[in-house]
Design a protein around this motif. Structure first.
Motif, PDB file in Angstrom:
ATOM      1  N   VAL A 205      23.369  23.935  57.819  1.00 45.78           N
ATOM      2  CA  VAL A 205      24.459  23.284  58.065  1.00 45.78           C
ATOM      3  C   VAL A 205      25.835  23.633  57.037  1.00 45.78           C
ATOM      4  CG1 VAL A 205      25.757  21.037  57.841  1.00 45.78           C
ATOM      5  CG2 VAL A 205      23.328  21.343  58.778  1.00 45.78           C
ATOM      6  N   LEU A 206      26.946  23.906  57.481  1.00 41.80           N
ATOM      7  CA  LEU A 206      28.057  24.450  56.800  1.00 41.80           C
ATOM      8  C   LEU A 206      28.576  22.988  56.233  1.00 41.80           C
ATOM      9  CD1 LEU A 206      30.367  26.376  55.796  1.00 41.80           C
ATOM     10  CD2 LEU A 206      31.641  25.902  57.955  1.00 41.80           C
ATOM     11  N   LEU A 207      28.898  23.196  54.812  1.00 45.52           N
ATOM     12  CA  LEU A 207      29.586  22.049  54.075  1.00 45.52           C
ATOM     13  C   LEU A 207      30.712  22.749  53.420  1.00 45.52           C
ATOM     14  CD1 LEU A 207      26.435  20.026  52.277  1.00 45.52           C
ATOM     15  CD2 LEU A 207      27.715  19.805  54.539  1.00 45.52           C
ATOM     16  N   ILE A 208      31.632  21.816  53.180  1.00 44.74           N
ATOM     17  CA  ILE A 208      33.038  22.244  52.494  1.00 44.74           C
ATOM     18  C   ILE A 208      33.390  21.467  51.540  1.00 44.74           C
ATOM     19  CG2 ILE A 208      33.929  23.826  54.336  1.00 44.74           C
ATOM     20  CD1 ILE A 208      35.372  21.430  55.568  1.00 44.74           C
ATOM     21  N   ARG A 209      33.914  21.698  50.379  1.00 45.71           N
ATOM     22  CA  ARG A 209      34.008  21.030  49.463  1.00 45.71           C
ATOM     23  C   ARG A 209      35.570  20.616  49.476  1.00 45.71           C
ATOM     24  NH1 ARG A 209      33.136  22.429  43.026  1.00 45.71           N
ATOM     25  NH2 ARG A 209      34.205  20.802  42.154  1.00 45.71           N
ATOM     26  N   ARG A 210      35.931  19.385  49.163  1.00 46.19           N
ATOM     27  CA  ARG A 210      37.316  18.803  49.254  1.00 46.19           C
ATOM     28  C   ARG A 210      37.992  18.992  48.043  1.00 46.19           C
ATOM     29  NH1 ARG A 210      38.538  14.068  53.020  1.00 46.19           N
ATOM     30  NH2 ARG A 210      40.427  14.082  51.743  1.00 46.19           N
ATOM     31  N   ALA A 211      39.265  19.562  48.182  1.00 43.96           N
ATOM     32  CA  ALA A 211      40.087  19.736  47.021  1.00 43.96           C
ATOM     33  C   ALA A 211      40.768  18.755  46.430  1.00 43.96           C
ATOM     34  CB  ALA A 211      41.304  20.980  47.604  1.00 43.96           C
ATOM     35  N   ASP A 212      40.898  17.598  47.175  1.00 50.23           N
ATOM     36  CA  ASP A 212      41.627  16.369  46.313  1.00 50.23           C
ATOM     37  C   ASP A 212      40.907  15.296  45.789  1.00 50.23           C
ATOM     38  OD1 ASP A 212      40.465  15.396  48.912  1.00 50.23           O
ATOM     39  OD2 ASP A 212      42.314  14.319  49.462  1.00 50.23           O
ATOM     40  N   ALA A 213      39.445  15.702  45.574  1.00 56.53           N
ATOM     41  CA  ALA A 213      38.518  14.819  44.874  1.00 56.53           C
ATOM     42  C   ALA A 213      38.373  15.372  43.614  1.00 56.53           C
ATOM     43  CB  ALA A 213      37.310  14.904  45.668  1.00 56.53           C
ATOM     44  N   SER A 214      38.077  14.586  42.455  1.00 59.27           N
ATOM     45  CA  SER A 214      37.790  14.954  41.197  1.00 59.27           C
ATOM     46  C   SER A 214      36.493  15.279  40.909  1.00 59.27           C
ATOM     47  CB  SER A 214      38.361  13.888  40.131  1.00 59.27           C
ATOM     48  OG  SER A 214      37.625  12.568  40.596  1.00 59.27           O
ATOM     49  N   GLU A 215      35.584  14.766  41.457  1.00 58.61           N
ATOM     50  CA  GLU A 215      34.262  14.962  41.495  1.00 58.61           C
ATOM     51  C   GLU A 215      33.824  15.855  42.823  1.00 58.61           C
ATOM     52  OE1 GLU A 215      34.558  11.335  44.296  1.00 58.61           O
ATOM     53  OE2 GLU A 215      35.350  12.093  42.339  1.00 58.61           O
ATOM     54  N   VAL A 216      32.695  16.350  42.618  1.00 59.21           N
ATOM     55  CA  VAL A 216      32.024  17.358  43.688  1.00 59.21           C
ATOM     56  C   VAL A 216      31.969  16.586  44.986  1.00 59.21           C
ATOM     57  CG1 VAL A 216      30.530  18.834  44.297  1.00 59.21           C
ATOM     58  CG2 VAL A 216      31.025  18.837  41.949  1.00 59.21           C
ATOM     59  N   PHE A 217      32.632  16.986  46.009  1.00 58.81           N
ATOM     60  CA  PHE A 217      32.748  16.133  47.227  1.00 58.81           C
ATOM     61  C   PHE A 217      32.372  16.918  48.251  1.00 58.81           C
ATOM     62  CE2 PHE A 217      34.051  13.679  50.773  1.00 58.81           C
ATOM     63  CZ  PHE A 217      34.495  12.484  50.355  1.00 58.81           C
ATOM     64  N   TRP A 218      31.183  17.411  48.846  1.00 56.58           N
ATOM     65  CA  TRP A 218      30.535  18.257  50.147  1.00 56.58           C
ATOM     66  C   TRP A 218      30.772  17.290  51.263  1.00 56.58           C
ATOM     67  CZ3 TRP A 218      30.851  23.223  49.411  1.00 56.58           C
ATOM     68  CH2 TRP A 218      30.455  23.883  48.178  1.00 56.58           C
ATOM     69  N   GLN A 219      31.291  17.608  52.329  1.00 55.18           N
ATOM     70  CA  GLN A 219      31.153  16.917  53.530  1.00 55.18           C
ATOM     71  C   GLN A 219      31.099  18.216  54.757  1.00 55.18           C
ATOM     72  OE1 GLN A 219      35.336  15.447  53.040  1.00 55.18           O
ATOM     73  NE2 GLN A 219      36.075  16.681  54.745  1.00 55.18           N
ATOM     74  N   SER A 220      30.917  17.585  55.998  1.00 52.75           N
ATOM     75  CA  SER A 220      31.211  18.445  56.991  1.00 52.75           C
ATOM     76  C   SER A 220      32.736  18.570  57.352  1.00 52.75           C
ATOM     77  CB  SER A 220      30.510  17.848  58.106  1.00 52.75           C
ATOM     78  OG  SER A 220      29.045  18.001  58.324  1.00 52.75           O
ATOM     79  N   VAL A 221      33.067  18.873  58.529  1.00 53.68           N
ATOM     80  CA  VAL A 221      34.490  19.034  59.083  1.00 53.68           C
ATOM     81  C   VAL A 221      34.809  17.648  59.407  1.00 53.68           C
ATOM     82  CG1 VAL A 221      36.389  19.856  60.758  1.00 53.68           C
ATOM     83  CG2 VAL A 221      34.666  21.369  59.924  1.00 53.68           C
ATOM     84  N   THR A 222      35.908  16.821  59.070  1.00 53.16           N
ATOM     85  CA  THR A 222      36.305  15.772  59.221  1.00 53.16           C
ATOM     86  C   THR A 222      37.956  15.890  59.498  1.00 53.16           C
ATOM     87  OG1 THR A 222      36.833  15.122  57.191  1.00 53.16           O
ATOM     88  CG2 THR A 222      34.606  14.618  57.891  1.00 53.16           C
ATOM     89  N   GLY A 223      38.553  14.791  60.311  1.00 55.28           N
ATOM     90  CA  GLY A 223      39.609  14.757  60.574  1.00 55.28           C
ATOM     91  C   GLY A 223      40.149  13.551  61.355  1.00 55.28           C
ATOM     92  N   SER A 224      41.491  13.034  61.277  1.00 55.27           N
ATOM     93  CA  SER A 224      42.018  11.845  62.064  1.00 55.27           C
ATOM     94  C   SER A 224      42.746  12.500  63.328  1.00 55.27           C
ATOM     95  CB  SER A 224      42.846  11.066  61.253  1.00 55.27           C
ATOM     96  OG  SER A 224      42.210  10.431  60.296  1.00 55.27           O
ATOM     97  N   LYS A 225      42.905  11.614  64.357  1.00 54.50           N
ATOM     98  CA  LYS A 225      43.715  12.004  65.574  1.00 54.50           C
ATOM     99  C   LYS A 225      44.967  12.047  65.052  1.00 54.50           C
ATOM    100  CE  LYS A 225      41.610   9.626  69.507  1.00 54.50           C
ATOM    101  NZ  LYS A 225      41.757   8.605  70.477  1.00 54.50           N
ATOM    102  N   ASP A 226      45.538  13.127  65.719  1.00 55.42           N
ATOM    103  CA  ASP A 226      47.090  13.459  65.406  1.00 55.42           C
ATOM    104  C   ASP A 226      48.065  12.241  66.288  1.00 55.42           C
ATOM    105  OD1 ASP A 226      47.122  15.260  63.605  1.00 55.42           O
ATOM    106  OD2 ASP A 226      47.610  16.862  65.248  1.00 55.42           O
ATOM    107  N   THR A 227      47.750  11.917  67.291  1.00 54.47           N
ATOM    108  CA  THR A 227      48.131  10.767  67.924  1.00 54.47           C
ATOM    109  C   THR A 227      47.029   9.847  68.529  1.00 54.47           C
ATOM    110  OG1 THR A 227      48.197  11.804  70.163  1.00 54.47           O
ATOM    111  CG2 THR A 227      50.146  12.402  68.826  1.00 54.47           C
ATOM    112  N   PRO A 228      47.649   8.482  68.919  1.00 48.55           N
ATOM    113  CA  PRO A 228      46.453   7.788  69.530  1.00 48.55           C
ATOM    114  C   PRO A 228      45.932   8.179  70.925  1.00 48.55           C
ATOM    115  CG  PRO A 228      48.366   6.370  68.750  1.00 48.55           C
ATOM    116  CD  PRO A 228      48.694   7.855  68.666  1.00 48.55           C
ATOM    117  N   GLN A 229      46.674   8.928  71.660  1.00 48.69           N
ATOM    118  CA  GLN A 229      46.344   9.388  72.733  1.00 48.69           C
ATOM    119  C   GLN A 229      45.450  10.711  72.992  1.00 48.69           C
ATOM    120  OE1 GLN A 229      49.512   8.905  72.028  1.00 48.69           O
ATOM    121  NE2 GLN A 229      49.624   7.018  72.963  1.00 48.69           N
TER     122      GLN A 229
END
Length: 154
Positions: free
Chosen positions: A21-45
């Motif tokens: 599994v590929l994990l990526i580390r968030r740039a905006d977290a002060s602690e070590v924060f490994w995660q998968s790809v995440t993201g919000s919808k750009d529009t409700p549709q």
């Protein structure tokens, strides 16, 4: 001023046939924060599969959109998590929004690859066997999604 984030997102577990599994580390977290790809919808549709493919491209440089050979490997697991948005990120959402609905996807890639990270979002990456990846995930819902991998990878 940036528009508020939509409280509906995707989590994409990127993995190989060997269940690495590929994990990526968030740039905006002060602690070590490994995660998968995440993201919000750009529009409700915006369709969830479009959100997933867009986020994978933005965060790893991998094209799994409709015209890509990997398009058939991006699968909606048809599972959702509803969770409390961490207080440090609530300012990105409209006032009063405290919960997010996350839709789970998987993307099987033929082999490990070197991702092209968006430096404002992520600073490091690593490939781990799925159980180790689950242990490394900061988010409990991300860890649970990674542990489901064997049943979805069939």
């Amino acid at each position: 001023m940036r528009p508020f984030k939509i409280p509906e997102s995707v989590l994409v577990v990127i993995y190989t046939p060997a269940l690495d599994v590929l994990l990526i580390r968030r740039a905006d977290a002060s602690e070590v924060f490994w995660q998968s790809v995440t993201g919000s919808k750009d529009t409700p549709q915006e369709a969830l599969a479009v959100t997933a493919a867009r986020e994978v491209a933005e965060e790893t440089g991998i094209d799994c959109g409709p015209s890509s050979p990997l398009a058939s490997q991006l699968r909606d697991w048809e599972l959702t998590n509803i969770y409390e948005i961490y207080s440090r990120w609530r300012r990105r959402y409209a006032p009063g929004v405290t919960r997010n609905t996350e839709h789970l996807f998987g993307l099987c890639v033929p082999e490990r690859f070197v991702p092209v990270l968006a430096p404002r979002e992520h600073t490091h990456w690593q490939w781990l066997p799925y159980r180790e990846a689950a242990d490394a995930c900061f988010s409990p819902s991300n860890a649970e999604a990674v542990l489901l991998l064997p049943q979805f990878a069939r």
